[in-house]
Design a protein around this motif. Structure first.
Motif, PDB file in Angstrom:
ATOM      1  N   HIS A 176      22.649  43.835   3.989  1.00 35.92           N
ATOM      2  CA  HIS A 176      21.812  42.774   3.433  1.00 35.92           C
ATOM      3  C   HIS A 176      22.523  41.439   3.615  1.00 35.92           C
ATOM      4  O   HIS A 176      23.717  41.382   3.915  1.00 35.92           O
ATOM      5  N   ASN A 177      21.769  40.382   3.468  1.00 35.47           N
ATOM      6  CA  ASN A 177      22.316  39.039   3.708  1.00 35.47           C
ATOM      7  C   ASN A 177      22.483  38.273   2.402  1.00 35.47           C
ATOM      8  O   ASN A 177      21.837  38.582   1.397  1.00 35.47           O
ATOM      9  N   HIS A 178      23.365  37.282   2.424  1.00 36.23           N
ATOM     10  CA  HIS A 178      23.516  36.313   1.336  1.00 36.23           C
ATOM     11  C   HIS A 178      23.200  34.936   1.905  1.00 36.23           C
ATOM     12  O   HIS A 178      24.036  34.344   2.595  1.00 36.23           O
TER      13      HIS A 178
ATOM     14  N   ALA B 234      29.874  35.620   1.229  1.00 33.38           N
ATOM     15  CA  ALA B 234      29.732  37.034   1.569  1.00 33.38           C
ATOM     16  C   ALA B 234      30.296  37.973   0.502  1.00 33.38           C
ATOM     17  O   ALA B 234      30.168  39.189   0.634  1.00 33.38           O
ATOM     18  N   ARG B 235      30.925  37.435  -0.547  1.00 34.45           N
ATOM     19  CA  ARG B 235      31.505  38.306  -1.575  1.00 34.45           C
ATOM     20  C   ARG B 235      30.409  39.091  -2.299  1.00 34.45           C
ATOM     21  O   ARG B 235      29.353  38.545  -2.634  1.00 34.45           O
TER      22      ARG B 235
ATOM     23  N   ILE C 172      27.514  43.045   3.971  1.00 34.33           N
ATOM     24  CA  ILE C 172      26.887  41.821   3.472  1.00 34.33           C
ATOM     25  C   ILE C 172      27.079  40.770   4.556  1.00 34.33           C
ATOM     26  O   ILE C 172      28.202  40.504   4.981  1.00 34.33           O
ATOM     27  N   ILE C 173      25.974  40.196   5.001  1.00 40.48           N
ATOM     28  CA  ILE C 173      25.995  39.326   6.178  1.00 40.48           C
ATOM     29  C   ILE C 173      25.637  37.905   5.815  1.00 40.48           C
ATOM     30  O   ILE C 173      24.671  37.648   5.084  1.00 40.48           O
ATOM     31  N   THR C 174      26.436  36.958   6.300  1.00 39.51           N
ATOM     32  CA  THR C 174      26.108  35.543   6.219  1.00 39.51           C
ATOM     33  C   THR C 174      26.136  34.986   7.643  1.00 39.51           C
ATOM     34  O   THR C 174      26.447  35.707   8.590  1.00 39.51           O
TER      35      THR C 174
END
Length: 229
Positions: free
Chosen positions: A178-180, A185-186, A214-216
């Protein structure tokens, strides 16, 4: 008296047989009969295609070399130009399929490879999305499945949906992504809880949870790389 295909036992009808057993269980005549749909008053579509194939030495390559006029010129009652076009189009598709290389499945056996695959999908998103990547035992991608849009919490991602999709496509390896959109990315507490719940569910179903990424835009956080799986 000649029976039409509609009068055959259901298990013998080409369409029903294909749906029940798959296309590999059908003869060439049966597959072609599905394409043309009907024969004539005197013979079924299957019998008509058996006769056409017999005139081609039962060779599909020879059939593909026939012209529309040869197939629909009156030799084969019930075969008009539309059916002839359908048959030749199918033969051409078969020839083109042979010429194309099989699509290579992406191998996603590292956090970096997963990030490279998912980043283009997520880099410009203004809301959070969750995806699961379903893979075989060689870490080759079977398919990606979008799970949610607009929030990544324990309730937004239904673990049952992940497990169901994995089982339906015979996957053995699962990756949650999922993305932030914030760029940070924490992981959050919700991210941690979701990761542990999915890991436990995978263990019960004998699936391997490879990672939760976790993707940015420009960075990622990997639970696997951080030793948290």
């Amino acid at each position: 008296m000649k029976l039409s295909i509609n009068q055959w036992a259901e298990e013998d009808r080409p369409r029903e047989k294909l749906m029940r057993l798959g296309p590999q269980a059908l003869s060439n005549a049966e597959l072609l009969a599905i394409l043309i749909g009907s024969g004539s008053h005197d013979e079924s579509a299957v019998d008509l295609m058996k006769r056409v194939l017999a005139d081609c030495d039962n060779n599909l390559n020879t059939l593909g070399k026939k012209t529309i006029a040869e197939l629909s010129g009156g030799r084969y009652k019930g075969m008009g130009p539309a059916k002839a076009v359908t048959i030749l189009a199918a033969c051409e598709l078969g020839k083109r399929r042979q010429q194309e290389k099989a699509e290579e499945r992406k191998q996603l056996n590292s956090a970096a490879a997963i990030y490279e695959y998912m980043h283009p999908r997520m880099q410009d998103l203004s809301e959070e999305e969750a995806w699961v990547l379903l893979m075989n035992q060689n870490f080759k991608l079977i398919k990606p499945v979008q799970l949610s849009h607009g929030g990544i919490t324990e309730t937004a991602v239904d673990i049952r949906v992940i497990i169901k999709n994995a089982l339906l496509c015979n996957a053995t390896v699962v990756v949650l992504c999922h993305n932030h959109p914030s760029g940070n990315a924490r992981p959050s507490g919700d991210d941690d809880r979701l990761t542990q719940k999915l890991k436990k569910a995978c263990e019960v179903m004998r699936l391997y949870m490879l990672d939760h990424l976790i993707i940015t835009d420009g960075h990622y956080y990997s639970y696997s790389e951080e030793g948290r799986l």
